[in-house]
Write a protein that holds these residues in place. Structure first.
Motif, short mmCIF file in Angstrom:
data_model
loop_
_atom_site.label_atom_id
_atom_site.label_comp_id
_atom_site.label_asym_id
_atom_site.label_seq_id
_atom_site.Cartn_x
_atom_site.Cartn_y
_atom_site.Cartn_z
N UNK A 78 -4.85 13.79 -9.83
CA UNK A 78 -3.51 13.67 -9.44
C UNK A 78 -3.11 14.57 -8.37
N UNK A 79 -3.56 15.73 -8.47
CA UNK A 79 -3.22 16.47 -7.42
C UNK A 79 -3.61 16.35 -6.33
N UNK A 80 -4.77 15.71 -6.18
CA UNK A 80 -5.26 15.25 -5.00
C UNK A 80 -4.56 14.05 -4.37
N UNK A 81 -4.19 13.13 -5.28
CA UNK A 81 -3.80 11.97 -4.84
C UNK A 81 -2.09 12.44 -4.42
N UNK A 82 -1.42 13.35 -5.02
CA UNK A 82 -0.36 14.03 -4.65
C UNK A 82 -0.33 14.38 -3.12
N UNK A 83 -1.43 15.27 -3.47
CA UNK A 83 -1.64 15.75 -1.86
C UNK A 83 -1.64 14.74 -0.83
N UNK A 84 -2.33 13.67 -1.00
CA UNK A 84 -2.55 12.70 -0.16
C UNK A 84 -1.20 12.14 0.09
N UNK A 85 -0.60 11.80 -1.18
CA UNK A 85 0.64 11.08 -0.88
C UNK A 85 1.70 11.88 -0.13
N UNK A 86 1.54 13.24 -0.28
CA UNK A 86 2.65 14.03 0.64
C UNK A 86 2.14 13.89 1.96
N UNK A 87 0.97 13.93 2.21
CA UNK A 87 0.46 13.84 3.56
C UNK A 87 0.90 12.50 4.16
N UNK A 88 0.93 11.39 3.27
CA UNK A 88 1.51 10.22 3.71
C UNK A 88 2.70 10.17 3.97
N UNK A 94 0.97 -1.23 0.00
CA UNK A 94 0.07 0.03 -0.08
C UNK A 94 0.87 1.31 0.11
N UNK A 95 1.68 1.10 -0.93
CA UNK A 95 2.79 2.08 -0.99
C UNK A 95 2.22 3.28 -0.24
N UNK A 96 1.67 3.84 -1.00
CA UNK A 96 1.00 5.29 -0.82
C UNK A 96 -0.51 4.89 -1.02
N UNK A 97 -1.12 4.23 -0.01
CA UNK A 97 -2.40 4.00 -0.11
C UNK A 97 -3.15 5.34 -0.36
N UNK A 98 -4.51 4.98 -1.07
CA UNK A 98 -5.11 6.42 -1.45
C UNK A 98 -5.28 7.28 -0.21
N UNK A 99 -5.78 6.64 0.78
CA UNK A 99 -5.97 7.60 2.05
C UNK A 99 -4.53 7.52 2.62
N UNK A 100 -4.25 8.67 3.24
CA UNK A 100 -2.54 8.79 3.74
C UNK A 100 -2.45 7.89 4.66
#
Lengths: 164, 796
Positions: B748-758, B579-585
């Motif tokens: 993507x940005x959203x996911x990026x954001x999430x990823x960043x949060x993660x 879950x590398x970077x699961x969608x939710x952080x």
């Protein structure tokens, strides 16, 4: 008096005006005012009461000036030439149009003539303007003279109410 | 009406006419048809005719009795003389010329003319001839002789039957009478003058043709007793008559030119067009006009400006009003200038007016500007041009004659331009031209009206990305948050990497958060970052990267989770089971966080680009998919996971020192510090790790670039590639959602954001874990010590 030499037919040759018929009512009085507010051309259809029309045109000049100054702040080009209804009276309505050289056209129409729409008035002014420019193009015409062009007269005649 | 008194001449004339009309020989009533014909021949306007009929009582009676007829004739004369039609005028008008009637051409006329000239008998026969319907016939050059005839007629009242009269005779008197009559304004009959004479002369023309071929003017016409009338009649005839006529015959008529030419041309004209158009211009006239035109404007295809024309025509001494009217008629296109045709028409009208013709209300057809074939002009004996018009307009009107329209002329056929002229003229005076013009403005250039939407590429293409990167390069250095601000529209992977880069660059978690917060707010930068990174990698493989495009409109889908994103995530998760970077952080497994930031962070922005960087980026650029990354990711993930899972915490510090050891590392550190570095080693560690995995994740490029020291970072990246590969891959995969549509950007940005949060979460976690590790190690040590201490006791 439809025909006949003595007829008060406006210039333009013999007019086959049918007395009593209902010709398309157009303008009652048409005037061209120079920049200095003196008339270059003024003609009205009902032969009587011409003075009244002259007076109406004269008073409408104030309204024209008012309208010009109102939107004259901007560049002249931006100002629309057609001024629209200047002021209505109970019998007549007066429309105005001013060119970029401050030559004013004033048209008096009968109030009872409800068929006349705004764009018709506009087209009439456009025709007036065209004819006026044609007159101007004539090298024999000195700007400031009274307009005596027959073509102009004919055009104005066509626009005025055809009364027998 | 009853008290009609007729002079003898009139009496005779009228009786002749009556008998002419009285085909039924009733001696009482004339046939209405004939009468009407006769009146038509009088060239009076219809209304005048009707008025006449009314006045004479015919309408009342319904027929023309003799008295009515006589009265009518008298009224015709009155009208033709220009006097208002009144009942009283029939008796009050003195010296009324005989009514003029246009005669048709037929032998009768010639006979008539001949006969009429002399005695009553002739008159009688003449009268028989006159009434014929107006036959314009060949008035043409007949008109030429017309003029000459006029004078002649005036002079020689009764020429003997020879209709052919040499022009020379006519001159003397004609001018006088002619002029006199020219002053006779035909009350309102503009047509009268023109039409009348013309047809009348035709018979003469014919007569003459037989006789003296060379004689231009066959003054053979012997006018009725009142020669003046005839003269006046001739006056009115089409101007052509005047023109040709005047010829020298009229004393000083300068029309010589036309005369001379007329003489020669008369025959030609006579035979030429038979249509009796009074306004036609003869060839000589035409030539004369052309020459005059040349004096003003050498170029025959050019224009005469209004001012020059005004001077020229003012010399004609016509009143300005009339000149103005002539101008109105002749200036076809209303351009204030005269072309050759217009000039000829104007000239012609001037001459006509000078000769007494009334100006028409509308331009006659024959005068309408057409393209005249100049070569076509008839041979002119002597150039009419030179003589006089310009020189001496003051001369007798006849001098103007050259311009009088001749009855015949060989107008060249209408050619294209003439047609155009005509059509133009038809429209010129109407407001339609202007209105049409106005209305044409809009459609005039439909092409310009049509605005072709410029397609804006929403999905980052390789070039686009490069552009973005290039753009970003400039801004990133100054904007520490730029890494985070990488446009979400860009590959999510890059974004992720950027975020991770930021992460690693020492933007501590806080920075990361802040940056993440601002991540979405400034997608442009992010995009630029991404682009820059792209360009980074792209430059090597593709050095033709166009300049960075303007900030791309932020994809509206930054917040929306597009399917792509979902897909990406699913794929990502699938591939990175952790879950590398699961969608939710969600806190991803350690290795991944450590790995993810690594590659994301470690992305040198340098144009040289990391090899891996380039390797990955190109893959990303064209496909923008995570797939390529996935593959790499898997590889890296496997390796990294294996590597890092063991001792992630240690690795990181190791990585760190390793990185630090290496110049790139130091430079990276520097870069980190430059960027923003809040000195969280933990943060930096993962950053370094991510840097290491840079090559895996092209997206981090921009961030890394911000960290600058790209070149140096690159090798680091290589080093840490594997370590951070997983991370990078993870990060890359997530953001590397192909942005097919702008909406994907948002996702993507959203996911990026999430990823960043993660990432931040993971980073924190990492640090905590490391801390715990340390604690644990310390405890272990202490425990071991204790154990050892205890052991001796056991031995005891």
């Amino acid at each position: 008096m439809g025909r006949g030499l003595g007829g008060r037919v406006t210039s333009g040759g013999s007019r086959d005006a049918v007395p009593g018929a209902g010709p398309p009512k157009m303008a009652v009085c048409i005037a061209v005012i120079a920049k200095e507010n003196y008339p270059l051309y003024i003609r009205s259809t009902p032969t009587e009461n011409e003075l009244k029309f002259h007076y109406m045109v004269h008073t409408s000049l104030d309204v024209v000036d008012e309208k010009i100054s109102a939107m004259g702040k901007a560049l002249v080009d931006q100002r629309e030439l057609y001024l629209g209804l200047l002021y209505p009276t109970e019998d007549y309505k007066v429309y105005g149009y001013v060119t970029n050289s401050k030559v004013k056209f004033v048209m008096v129409v009968d109030s009872s003539n409800t068929a006349l729409r705004d764009n018709e008035i506009r087209s009439m002014f456009r025709k007036l303007h065209n004819s006026y420019t044609d007159v101007m193009c004539n090298p024999f015409y000195n700007p400031g003279d009274r307009i005596q062009s027959r073509a102009f007269d004919n055009m104005v005649t066509s626009m005025m109410i055809q009364v027998c | 009406m009853e008290g009609l008194t007729l002079s003898d001449a009139e009496q005779k004339y009228y009786s002749d006419l009556f008998s002419y009309c009285d085909i039924e020989s009733t001696k009482k009533v004339v046939v209405n048809g004939r009468v009407l014909e006769l009146f038509r021949a009088a060239q009076l306007p219809n209304d005048v005719v009707l008025q006449i009929m009314e006045l004479c009582g015919a309408t009342r009676l319904g027929y023309f009795g003799r008295s009515q007829f006589y009265i009518a004739l008298k009224l015709v004369a009155v009208a033709q003389s220009g006097f208002p039609l009144r009942v009283e005028s029939i008796n009050t008008v003195k010296d009324l010329p005989l009514p003029r009637f246009v005669a048709s051409k037929n032998e009768q006329e010639s006979r008539h003319a001949a006969s009429y000239s002399s005695d009553s008998e002739n008159q009688g026969s003449y009268s028989g001839v006159i009434p014929p319907p107006p036959g314009r016939g060949q008035v043409k050059k007949g008109s030429v002789s017309h003029d000459t005839v006029q004078p002649r007629t005036s002079a020689d009242a009764q020429e003997p039957a020879s209709p052919v009269v040499s022009p020379q005779q006519s001159p003397p008197t004609s001018p006088h009478t002619w002029r006199k009559h020219s002053r006779h304004p035909s009350g309102g009959n503009s047509e009268r003058p023109l039409a009348g004479p013309g047809p009348f002369w035709s018979p003469f023309g014919e007569a003459q043709s037989g006789s003296s071929a060379g004689d231009a003017v066959w003054s053979g016409h012997s006018p009725p007793p009142p020669q003046e009338n005839w003269v006046s009649f001739a006056d009115t005839p089409p101007t052509s008559t005047l023109l040709t006529m005047h010829p020298a015959s009229v004393q000083d008529q300068t029309t010589v030119r036309t005369v001379a030419s007329a003489t020669t041309a008369i025959e030609i004209r006579r035979q030429s067009s038979s249509y009796d158009d009074p306004w036609k211009i003869t060839d000589e006239q035409r030539q004369y006009y052309v020459n005059q035109f040349k004096t003003i404007q050498p170029d025959l295809n050019g224009f005469i400006p209004g001012s020059a024309a005004k001077e020229f025509f003012t010399k004609s001494k016509l009143p300005i009003l009339e000149l103005s009217h002539i101008w109105e008629l002749s200036d076809f296109d209303k351009d204030g200038a005269l072309t050759l045709d217009e000039f000829c028409a104007a000239f012609h009208l001037v001459v006509a007016r000078k000769n007494g013709y009334d100006l028409p209300e509308k331009l006659p057809e024959s005068l309408m500007p057409k393209l005249i074939d100049l070569e076509d002009s008839a041979d002119v004996g002597d150039q009419p041009g030179e003589v006089g018009y310009s020189g001496s307009p003051a001369e007798a009107p006849p001098s103007k004659s050259p311009s009088m329209p001749s009855l015949n002329q060989t107008w060249p056929e209408l050619n294209q331009s003439s047609e155009q002229w005509e059509t133009f003229s038809e429209r010129s005076s109407s407001s339609q031209t202007l209105t049409q013009f106005d209305s044409n403005i809009a459609p005039a250039d439909p092409d310009t009206a049509i605005v072709h939407p410029v397609p804006i590429r929403m999905t980052p293409s390789k070039i686009h990305m490069q552009e973005m990167e290039l753009k970003r390069t400039g801004s990133d250095h100054t904007n520490p948050t730029s890494p985070l601000l990488v446009k979400p529209s860009d590959l999510s992977e890059e974004n992720k990497i950027n975020s991770s880069v930021k992460f690693a660059s020492g933007n501590t978690v806080a920075d990361g958060y802040s940056s993440s917060d601002s991540f979405t707010s400034d997608p442009e930068q992010i995009g630029s970052n991404v682009t820059r990174q792209r360009s980074h990698s792209g430059t090597s493989p593709d050095n033709t990267a166009p300049p960075p495009p303007p900030p791309r409109p932020q994809p509206s889908h930054s917040r929306s989770s597009s399917l792509d994103m979902n897909r990406t995530f699913t794929v990502t998760t699938g591939q990175q089971q952790a879950g590398v970077v699961a969608h939710p952080p969600a806190v991803p497994p350690r290795p991944q966080p450590s790995q993810a930031p690594g590659p994301a962070v470690h992305r040198p922005v340098d144009a040289d680009g990391l090899i891996t960087h380039t390797s990955t980026s190109p893959q990303q650029i064209p496909e923008q998919p995570n797939f390529a990354d996935f593959s790499q990711f898997e590889v890296f993930a496997a390796s990294n996971v294996n590597d890092e899972q063991d001792d992630e915490a240690e690795k990181h510090p190791e990585v760190l020192p390793a990185e630090k050891a290496s110049d790139p590392a130091s430079s990276l550190r520097v870069a980190k510090t430059d960027s923003k570095t809040e000195e969280k080693t933990a943060a930096s560690a993962p950053a370094n790790v991510s840097k290491g995995t840079t090559p895996l994740a092209p997206p981090p490029k921009p961030i890394r670039r911000r960290l600058k020291s790209e070149d140096e970072l690159r090798p680091e990246v290589d080093e840490h590639t594997q370590k951070t590969g997983v991370l990078a891959a993870v990060l890359a995969s997530q953001p590397s959602i192909p942005r097919s549509v702008g909406k994907d950007k948002k996702a993507i940005q959203a996911s990026i954001r999430r990823n960043k949060e993660t990432n931040t979460v993971l980073a924190r976690l990492n640090s905590e874990l490391q801390q715990q590790l340390k604690d644990v190690l310390e405890e272990r040590i202490s425990l071991e010590v204790q154990l050892e201490q205890l052991r001796p006791f056991s031995h005891l």
